[in-house]
Structures are given as structure tokens and as C-alpha cells.
Design a protein around this motif. Structure first.
Motif, PDB file in Angstrom:
ATOM      1  N   TYR A 166      52.095  71.901  36.355  1.00 46.78           N
ATOM      2  CA  TYR A 166      52.760  70.904  35.523  1.00 46.78           C
ATOM      3  C   TYR A 166      52.328  71.056  34.064  1.00 46.78           C
ATOM      4  O   TYR A 166      51.181  71.425  33.776  1.00 46.78           O
ATOM      5  N   LYS A 167      53.218  70.733  33.168  1.00 46.50           N
ATOM      6  CA  LYS A 167      52.916  70.759  31.743  1.00 46.50           C
ATOM      7  C   LYS A 167      51.955  69.621  31.388  1.00 46.50           C
ATOM      8  O   LYS A 167      52.080  68.507  31.903  1.00 46.50           O
ATOM      9  N   VAL A 168      51.002  69.902  30.498  1.00 53.60           N
ATOM     10  CA  VAL A 168      50.070  68.891  30.004  1.00 53.60           C
ATOM     11  C   VAL A 168      50.249  68.766  28.498  1.00 53.60           C
ATOM     12  O   VAL A 168      50.118  69.747  27.755  1.00 53.60           O
ATOM     13  N   ASP A 177      60.463  60.000  23.245  1.00 53.06           N
ATOM     14  CA  ASP A 177      61.426  58.952  23.568  1.00 53.06           C
ATOM     15  C   ASP A 177      61.741  59.017  25.063  1.00 53.06           C
ATOM     16  O   ASP A 177      61.478  60.018  25.729  1.00 53.06           O
ATOM     17  N   ASN A 178      62.317  57.938  25.573  1.00 52.36           N
ATOM     18  CA  ASN A 178      62.826  57.930  26.944  1.00 52.36           C
ATOM     19  C   ASN A 178      61.757  58.336  27.959  1.00 52.36           C
ATOM     20  O   ASN A 178      61.943  59.253  28.752  1.00 52.36           O
ATOM     21  N   ARG A 179      60.614  57.659  27.928  1.00 49.65           N
ATOM     22  CA  ARG A 179      59.535  57.999  28.857  1.00 49.65           C
ATOM     23  C   ARG A 179      58.868  56.746  29.417  1.00 49.65           C
ATOM     24  O   ARG A 179      58.837  55.681  28.797  1.00 49.65           O
ATOM     25  N   LYS A 180      58.371  56.912  30.644  1.00 54.22           N
ATOM     26  CA  LYS A 180      57.523  55.925  31.282  1.00 54.22           C
ATOM     27  C   LYS A 180      56.140  56.547  31.456  1.00 54.22           C
ATOM     28  O   LYS A 180      56.017  57.750  31.726  1.00 54.22           O
ATOM     29  N   ILE A 233      58.644  61.137  33.108  1.00 59.08           N
ATOM     30  CA  ILE A 233      57.504  60.444  33.700  1.00 59.08           C
ATOM     31  C   ILE A 233      56.238  61.162  33.249  1.00 59.08           C
ATOM     32  O   ILE A 233      56.049  62.347  33.538  1.00 59.08           O
ATOM     33  N   VAL A 234      55.395  60.456  32.508  1.00 57.81           N
ATOM     34  CA  VAL A 234      54.173  61.051  31.982  1.00 57.81           C
ATOM     35  C   VAL A 234      52.976  60.390  32.659  1.00 57.81           C
ATOM     36  O   VAL A 234      52.804  59.169  32.593  1.00 57.81           O
ATOM     37  N   PHE A 235      52.171  61.210  33.319  1.00 53.85           N
ATOM     38  CA  PHE A 235      50.948  60.720  33.962  1.00 53.85           C
ATOM     39  C   PHE A 235      49.787  60.920  32.992  1.00 53.85           C
ATOM     40  O   PHE A 235      49.448  62.052  32.644  1.00 53.85           O
ATOM     41  N   TYR A 236      49.224  59.801  32.569  1.00 54.02           N
ATOM     42  CA  TYR A 236      48.162  59.862  31.555  1.00 54.02           C
ATOM     43  C   TYR A 236      46.813  60.045  32.259  1.00 54.02           C
ATOM     44  O   TYR A 236      46.302  59.132  32.883  1.00 54.02           O
ATOM     45  N   GLY A 237      46.265  61.255  32.111  1.00 54.57           N
ATOM     46  CA  GLY A 237      44.996  61.593  32.752  1.00 54.57           C
ATOM     47  C   GLY A 237      45.192  62.655  33.811  1.00 54.57           C
ATOM     48  O   GLY A 237      45.736  62.369  34.879  1.00 54.57           O
ATOM     49  N   ALA A 238      44.781  63.886  33.527  1.00 52.63           N
ATOM     50  CA  ALA A 238      44.931  64.998  34.474  1.00 52.63           C
ATOM     51  C   ALA A 238      43.574  65.266  35.117  1.00 52.63           C
ATOM     52  O   ALA A 238      42.893  66.236  34.805  1.00 52.63           O
ATOM     53  N   GLY A 239      43.196  64.362  36.020  1.00 53.91           N
ATOM     54  CA  GLY A 239      41.904  64.467  36.687  1.00 53.91           C
ATOM     55  C   GLY A 239      42.027  64.300  38.181  1.00 53.91           C
ATOM     56  O   GLY A 239      43.077  64.565  38.777  1.00 53.91           O
ATOM     57  N   ASN A 293      61.203  66.390  35.558  1.00 55.57           N
ATOM     58  CA  ASN A 293      60.958  65.428  34.472  1.00 55.57           C
ATOM     59  C   ASN A 293      59.570  64.806  34.550  1.00 55.57           C
ATOM     60  O   ASN A 293      59.356  63.708  34.056  1.00 55.57           O
ATOM     61  N   VAL A 294      58.632  65.537  35.152  1.00 56.02           N
ATOM     62  CA  VAL A 294      57.263  65.045  35.285  1.00 56.02           C
ATOM     63  C   VAL A 294      56.327  65.918  34.470  1.00 56.02           C
ATOM     64  O   VAL A 294      56.433  67.148  34.484  1.00 56.02           O
TER      65      VAL A 294
END
Length: 356
Positions: free
Chosen positions: A113-115, A125-128, A73-79, A95-96
Motif C-alpha cells: 500500500y502507498k504511504v 480532498d474527498n478522504r476519510k 480511505i487513509v489509515f493514519y499510522g502504519a504500524g 482507494n486505500v
């Protein structure tokens, strides 16, 4: 105040609005306050932002249930919006991750969390992907799809969270800017509003920024240093705005919800009239002070009467603000013309504009 006088005040405010959209928003807001019927809020959202999903009334658990297991799960925007998600992600650490263009964040991470960079995201691959911005949602979605991210792999978070659209305060066509704007940012939070104004107004000369939350204040100071190349002179003030110099209890939440209340923190307040240099002509005042708008306007009476600045005042924190704020502003400068705009997928972020 008797019923006849109250109804007359409502009619006078309604007639002071300059366009039909403002009048429609005002009536729907009043109807919602009277009835509690959420359909009136839905009308406001659809009229103001037809492409923005309306908050569906679910809580954060509904959002978590939508996140698939077994995928990254990738959150686009670390703000600031992404920060709101952190309390709900504790069980998803494995997995975040977050994605941001900011190289510093890529190096240091985001609250543990990793950025990753956008380029790394596109190669995964294999990401939302969850887009964590409202102001740039459409732009970000187009970027991702254009670079090979399938639409079904993008999760729209907005219907699960009450959130602003991010385009408030400066973008309306009825606002005109001068070559020497002096701006008061009352309740500046992380100074993002001031940064927005600096980006769109080349004539921004000086800013008085008020922020009593100590953590937010530190973020403002950091941002001033980080973006000093695009920012004008900023008078950064660790005070809340009020009608007078005082000490008040405060709920410090380190975000945009900090407010005067019953908290253990005690803050210093100041009247805007006592802070602004007498040689300055204020051209624009924005207030988002979580229910302290009326007292803050009282503390700016001299500046408003003398300089007659543009006003952008949040009018959604207290039900009575829909009446008391327009009436008080009109009592200071009867010539002000009103506009009302909504910047949310729900019942918050409604702004009253007063201009000449």
C-alpha cells in the motif's frame, strides 16, 4: 482443592489488592468468567477507560461496511495495529492508502500500500481518515482537527476491533523506578514495550528480551539497530520463557498472538533463572506470553526470590490465571502488594502488578 479452600484463596487474593479499583476489576472479571455476561466487561472498560469506545461485538465486516465507497480511505499510522487490518482490505486496494511520519515507510510503502506524509493527507480532498493507534488516538485526533480535518471525516475504528489502549505496564503512579533498572521483557513481540520503557525511564540499564516467533525476532533485531541511540544494552533471545529448557510446539503468527500450542513450528524454551547473569539484579519483569505465564514464573523463581523485582504479569489468557498466578507469586514473596489494571476495550489486556 475443596470448595472452602478455593473460596478462601479467592478472598485472600481479593484482600491482597491495595486499592478499590483493583478489587472492583477483580470481582467483575470473576463475575464475567462465571456468568459470561458481557456487562461485567463493560463495567471494567468504563471504570478503567471511560473515554474509550467499548467493542460493540461486531466483526470486521461491520467495520468494512462503515467505510464509504467513492472516497479515499487513509489509515493514519502504519504500524502493528494497521497490520491487523490488512486481511480485510484486499478488496479496497484502489482507494486505500496509509499515512505515517516515518520517511522510510513513505519511500517503501506498507505491505504493498502507498504511504503518504501527514502533510499530503492534510492537503487531500474527498478522504476519510481512520486513526490506527490506540495509545495516541486522542493526540492524533486533536492534531487532525486542528489542521482542518472535520470530525465527521474521522472514523473511530476501536469499537469494531478488540484492542488494547496502549498505556500498559509503565505508567501507573504506584510504580517507582531506580537509576539502574534491569528489565526482563518476556514475550517482547516487536520490542515496542522495551522501547516504551526506555523512553520514560532514563535509568534503564539493561534488558533481557525473549521472543520465539522468528518473524517477530527479526523485527526486534531491526528495531534495535534503528533505535540504538535510545536503547540500553539488550540481550536479545530467540527463546520462549518456560519452567525449564525444552522444545515445544508453537503457533507462529508473526504478531502478538503467537503462542505455545499445536502448531507445526518447534521452538526452544529457557528458564529465566538459567539466562540472567548472576551479577545482575533484576528490577522489573513483564510477562505477556499468551498463557505460559505460570510456567514462566516457575522458571524465574530464583530471580524473583532473590531480587524481588516489580512484576507486571498478564492475567487474562486463561480463566484459572486469576487464581493461580496471584497465589504462586505470593508463595514466592509473601510481602508483595497487588494491583490490577485493565488496558482494553474488551476482555483482554488485564495486568497483575506485584510490588514491594
Amino acid at each position: 482443592m475443596n470448595a472452602s479452600a478455593f473460596l478462601k484463596n479467592i478472598r485472600d487474593i481479593y484482600e491482597a489488592f491495595e486499592d478499590s479499583l483493583s478489587k472492583e476489576l477483580y470481582i467483575n472479571r470473576l463475575n464475567w468468567l462465571i456468568t459470561g455476561d458481557y456487562r461485567y466487561i463493560e463495567r471494567i472498560v468504563k471504570k478503567s477507560h471511560p473515554d474509550v469506545p467499548i467493542w460493540n461485538g461486531q466483526d470486521e465486516c461491520g467495520f468494512l461496511q462503515k467505510l464509504p465507497s467513492g472516497q479515499n480511505i487513509v489509515f493514519y499510522g502504519a504500524g502493528s495495529f494497521a497490520k491487523r487490518l490488512l486481511p480485510y482490505l484486499d478488496d479496497r486496494m484502489e482507494n486505500v492508502m496509509f499515512c505515517d511520519r516515518d520517511i522510510q515507510k513513505q519511500n517503501t510503502g506498507f505491505y504493498g500500500y502507498k504511504v503518504i506524509s501527514p502533510e499530503m493527507l492534510l492537503g487531500m480532498d474527498n478522504r476519510k481518515v481512520v486513526i490506527c493507534t490506540t495509545k495516541y488516538y486522542e493526540e492524533t485526533e486533536k492534531y487532525l482537527i486542528a489542521h482542518g480535518v472535520a470530525g465527521e471525516d474521522i472514523i473511530d475504528i476501536r469499537e469494531y476491533f478488540i484492542c488494547g489502549t496502549g498505556d500498559d505496564y509503565f505508567y501507573e503512579d504506584f510504580l517507582q523506578y531506580s537509576g539502574e533498572e534491569i528489565f526482563i521483557d518476556a514475550g517482547c513481540c516487536d520490542l515496542g514495550t522495551t522501547v516504551d520503557f526506555a523512553r520514560i525511564c532514563a535509568g534503564l540499564k539493561k534488558v533481557y528480551a525473549f521472543e520465539p516467533d522468528s518473524q517477530n525476532y527479526k523485527e526486534c533485531v531491526r528495531r534495535i539497530e534503528e533505535q540504538k541511540g535510545i536503547l540500553p544494552e539488550i540481550v536479545m533471545l530467540p527463546f520462549g520463557t518456560w519452567s525449564e529448557k525444552s522444545e515445544l510446539h508453537f503457533e507462529a503468527t508473526a504478531d502478538g498472538c503467537s503462542h505455545i500450542g499445536e502448531g507445526d513450528t518447534v521452538i526452544q524454551t529457557r528458564a529465566i533463572d538459567d539466562i540472567v547473569d548472576s551479577t545482575d539484579t533484576v528490577t522489573f519483569i513483564k510477562m505477556d506470553v499468551e498463557g505460559a505465564e505460570l510456567e514462566s514464573l516457575k522458571g524465574a523463581e530464583r530471580v524473583i526470590r532473590k531480587d524481588r523485582p516489580k512484576l507486571a504479569i498478564c492475567i487474562y489468557h486463561k480463566p484459572e490465571d486469576m487464581v493461580t498466578l496471584p497465589l504462586y507469586i505470593k508463595s514466592l514473596v509473601p510481602e508483595y502488594r497487588f494491583y490490577l489494571r485493565s488496558y482494553s476495550n474488551s476482555y483482554n489486556e488485564m495486568v497483575l502488578y506485584a510490588i514491594l
